[in-house]
Design a protein around this motif. Structure first.
Motif, PDB file in Angstrom:
ATOM      1  N   UNK A  88      14.612 -16.191  45.443  1.00  0.00           N
ATOM      2  CA  UNK A  88      15.157 -16.485  46.763  1.00  0.00           C
ATOM      3  C   UNK A  88      16.648 -16.140  46.870  1.00  0.00           C
ATOM      4  N   UNK A  89      17.249 -15.772  45.762  1.00  0.00           N
ATOM      5  CA  UNK A  89      18.682 -15.454  45.755  1.00  0.00           C
ATOM      6  C   UNK A  89      18.961 -14.231  46.617  1.00  0.00           C
ATOM      7  N   UNK A  90      19.873 -14.366  47.575  1.00  0.00           N
ATOM      8  CA  UNK A  90      20.266 -13.272  48.465  1.00  0.00           C
ATOM      9  C   UNK A  90      21.472 -12.564  47.851  1.00  0.00           C
ATOM     10  N   UNK A  91      21.386 -11.229  47.685  1.00  0.00           N
ATOM     11  CA  UNK A  91      22.433 -10.506  46.968  1.00  0.00           C
ATOM     12  C   UNK A  91      23.194  -9.506  47.822  1.00  0.00           C
ATOM     13  N   UNK A  92      22.629  -9.052  48.903  1.00  0.00           N
ATOM     14  CA  UNK A  92      23.242  -7.968  49.652  1.00  0.00           C
ATOM     15  C   UNK A  92      24.298  -8.403  50.646  1.00  0.00           C
ATOM     16  N   UNK A  93      25.085  -7.424  51.108  1.00  0.00           N
ATOM     17  CA  UNK A  93      26.050  -7.636  52.181  1.00  0.00           C
ATOM     18  C   UNK A  93      27.134  -8.634  51.828  1.00  0.00           C
ATOM     19  N   UNK A  94      27.507  -9.455  52.806  1.00  0.00           N
ATOM     20  CA  UNK A  94      28.577 -10.424  52.615  1.00  0.00           C
ATOM     21  C   UNK A  94      28.191 -11.499  51.609  1.00  0.00           C
ATOM     22  N   UNK A  95      26.876 -11.691  51.424  1.00  0.00           N
ATOM     23  CA  UNK A  95      26.407 -12.693  50.468  1.00  0.00           C
ATOM     24  C   UNK A  95      26.884 -12.380  49.055  1.00  0.00           C
ATOM     25  N   UNK A  96      27.046 -11.094  48.736  1.00  0.00           N
ATOM     26  CA  UNK A  96      27.521 -10.722  47.404  1.00  0.00           C
ATOM     27  C   UNK A  96      28.919 -11.289  47.155  1.00  0.00           C
ATOM     28  N   UNK A  97      29.803 -11.146  48.136  1.00  0.00           N
ATOM     29  CA  UNK A  97      31.153 -11.706  48.001  1.00  0.00           C
ATOM     30  C   UNK A  97      31.077 -13.224  47.885  1.00  0.00           C
ATOM     31  N   UNK A  98      30.230 -13.836  48.711  1.00  0.00           N
ATOM     32  CA  UNK A  98      30.058 -15.274  48.642  1.00  0.00           C
ATOM     33  C   UNK A  98      29.549 -15.731  47.289  1.00  0.00           C
ATOM     34  N   UNK A  99      28.597 -14.995  46.718  1.00  0.00           N
ATOM     35  CA  UNK A  99      28.059 -15.350  45.416  1.00  0.00           C
ATOM     36  C   UNK A  99      29.123 -15.269  44.322  1.00  0.00           C
ATOM     37  N   UNK A 100      29.968 -14.243  44.400  1.00  0.00           N
ATOM     38  CA  UNK A 100      31.049 -14.107  43.412  1.00  0.00           C
ATOM     39  C   UNK A 100      32.039 -15.261  43.530  1.00  0.00           C
ATOM     40  N   UNK A 101      32.333 -15.661  44.760  1.00  0.00           N
ATOM     41  CA  UNK A 101      33.226 -16.805  44.955  1.00  0.00           C
ATOM     42  C   UNK A 101      32.582 -18.085  44.430  1.00  0.00           C
ATOM     43  N   UNK A 154      42.103 -26.587  38.828  1.00  0.00           N
ATOM     44  CA  UNK A 154      40.736 -26.140  38.527  1.00  0.00           C
ATOM     45  C   UNK A 154      39.678 -27.013  39.200  1.00  0.00           C
ATOM     46  N   UNK A 155      39.865 -28.332  39.144  1.00  0.00           N
ATOM     47  CA  UNK A 155      38.824 -29.237  39.608  1.00  0.00           C
ATOM     48  C   UNK A 155      38.886 -29.597  41.070  1.00  0.00           C
ATOM     49  N   UNK A 156      40.038 -29.349  41.716  1.00  0.00           N
ATOM     50  CA  UNK A 156      40.181 -29.702  43.129  1.00  0.00           C
ATOM     51  C   UNK A 156      40.484 -28.462  43.963  1.00  0.00           C
ATOM     52  N   UNK A 157      41.615 -27.818  43.717  1.00  0.00           N
ATOM     53  CA  UNK A 157      42.023 -26.688  44.558  1.00  0.00           C
ATOM     54  C   UNK A 157      41.035 -25.528  44.475  1.00  0.00           C
ATOM     55  N   UNK A 158      40.870 -24.957  43.276  1.00  0.00           N
ATOM     56  CA  UNK A 158      39.952 -23.821  43.128  1.00  0.00           C
ATOM     57  C   UNK A 158      38.522 -24.244  43.427  1.00  0.00           C
ATOM     58  N   UNK A 159      38.150 -25.428  42.990  1.00  0.00           N
ATOM     59  CA  UNK A 159      36.787 -25.912  43.214  1.00  0.00           C
ATOM     60  C   UNK A 159      36.471 -25.995  44.702  1.00  0.00           C
ATOM     61  N   UNK A 160      37.328 -26.639  45.469  1.00  0.00           N
ATOM     62  CA  UNK A 160      37.073 -26.822  46.900  1.00  0.00           C
ATOM     63  C   UNK A 160      37.157 -25.501  47.673  1.00  0.00           C
ATOM     64  N   UNK A 161      38.215 -24.748  47.440  1.00  0.00           N
ATOM     65  CA  UNK A 161      38.442 -23.529  48.225  1.00  0.00           C
ATOM     66  C   UNK A 161      37.399 -22.461  47.908  1.00  0.00           C
ATOM     67  N   UNK A 162      37.146 -22.218  46.628  1.00  0.00           N
ATOM     68  CA  UNK A 162      36.174 -21.185  46.260  1.00  0.00           C
ATOM     69  C   UNK A 162      34.771 -21.568  46.712  1.00  0.00           C
ATOM     70  N   UNK A 163      34.411 -22.849  46.578  1.00  0.00           N
ATOM     71  CA  UNK A 163      33.072 -23.276  46.993  1.00  0.00           C
ATOM     72  C   UNK A 163      32.871 -23.090  48.496  1.00  0.00           C
ATOM     73  N   UNK A 164      33.800 -23.583  49.285  1.00  0.00           N
ATOM     74  CA  UNK A 164      33.585 -23.570  50.731  1.00  0.00           C
ATOM     75  C   UNK A 164      33.690 -22.154  51.296  1.00  0.00           C
ATOM     76  N   UNK A 165      34.578 -21.327  50.728  1.00  0.00           N
ATOM     77  CA  UNK A 165      34.672 -19.930  51.166  1.00  0.00           C
ATOM     78  C   UNK A 165      33.443 -19.144  50.721  1.00  0.00           C
ATOM     79  N   UNK A 166      32.934 -19.454  49.536  1.00  0.00           N
ATOM     80  CA  UNK A 166      31.723 -18.784  49.072  1.00  0.00           C
ATOM     81  C   UNK A 166      30.501 -19.189  49.865  1.00  0.00           C
ATOM     82  N   UNK A 167      30.394 -20.490  50.169  1.00  0.00           N
ATOM     83  CA  UNK A 167      29.245 -20.970  50.934  1.00  0.00           C
ATOM     84  C   UNK A 167      29.243 -20.405  52.346  1.00  0.00           C
ATOM     85  N   UNK A 168      30.410 -20.208  52.920  1.00  0.00           N
ATOM     86  CA  UNK A 168      30.509 -19.619  54.263  1.00  0.00           C
ATOM     87  C   UNK A 168      29.870 -18.233  54.291  1.00  0.00           C
TER      88      UNK A 168
END
Length: 222
Positions: free
Chosen positions: A146-159, A79-93
């Motif tokens: 300022x929150x961007x919701x459309x397009x690929x950003x939606x998937x990123x926000x969920x991640x 939870x604190x390392x694997x999911x935290x790192x992977x979900x954050x960086x994939x979502x931020x991308x």
């Protein structure tokens, strides 16, 4: 009459520094992602942090966890390392640094919800009110418009939201174990499990990374 114990000023200062680091991390990591694939970013961070934190824990504490503690350390690593790192960086991308900063405000709310669900600790009405007030103040400063919701950003926000939930689970689940293990040992072993999983997932991206062509500022951002 029961006396209320208050955290010393140094604790609050440390927490303030942590929040500043979190805020800077969103911007710096977004800039690094322009040159480095997300899984490679997570893998490089795990590659550096895991041996350092394990070494620090052993150097300062000279403690090994008991066998019965290993499953919980694995959960903390997940939870604190694997999911935290992977979900954050994939979502931020896929999203923006501003989105990440706004959505990070959900961590205290998730932590309260997980605490209530798992009954790890008592959550008083005053604590819930304090969390709500802190979130409201941060929201007012960050301007959620300022929150961007459309397009690929939606998937990123969920991640990014999933990242916040995983980190909130880590914060809550670590509490009982902190009563048994020094915090350095606990963090080091959580990284041993979670960091190892990150490295396994990111190995193809790491092997394909053009290391020699990366500028110094990218390495600094990592």
């Amino acid at each position: 009459m029961t006396r209320v114990a208050y955290a010393p000023l140094s604790v609050h200062l440390v927490l303030l520094v942590v929040q500043l680091i979190f805020g800077v991390n969103h911007v710096v990591a977004k800039a690094v992602l322009a040159r480095v694939p997300p899984l490679a970013v997570a893998g490089l961070r795990a590659l550096v942090a895991t041996p350092l934190l394990l070494g620090l824990g052993w150097w300062r504490d000279r403690r090994l966890p008991a066998r019965r503690q290993l499953p919980m350390l694995a959960v903390l690593g997940l939870t604190g390392v694997f999911a935290n790192q992977v979900l954050f960086i994939e979502g931020l991308k896929r999203s923006t640094a501003t989105n990440a900063a706004i959505l990070q405000l959900s961590i205290p709310a998730f932590a309260v919800a997980v605490s209530l669900l798992l009954r790890v600790e008592r959550v008083s009405a005053s604590r819930i009110a304090g969390v709500a007030l802190a979130i409201a103040g941060a929201v007012a400063m960050l301007r959620p418009s300022q929150l961007v919701l459309g397009g690929e950003a939606l998937i990123g926000n969920l991640l990014l939201l999933a990242n916040c939930l995983s980190y909130a689970c880590f914060l809550v689940l670590q509490r009982p174990l902190l009563a048994e293990l020094p915090w350095r040992t606990m963090i080091g072993w959580a990284f041993a499990f979670g960091g190892g999983a990150v490295l396994a997932l990111s190995a193809p991206s790491l092997l394909a990374l053009p290391v020699s062509s990366l500028p110094a500022r990218t390495w600094g951002g990592l």
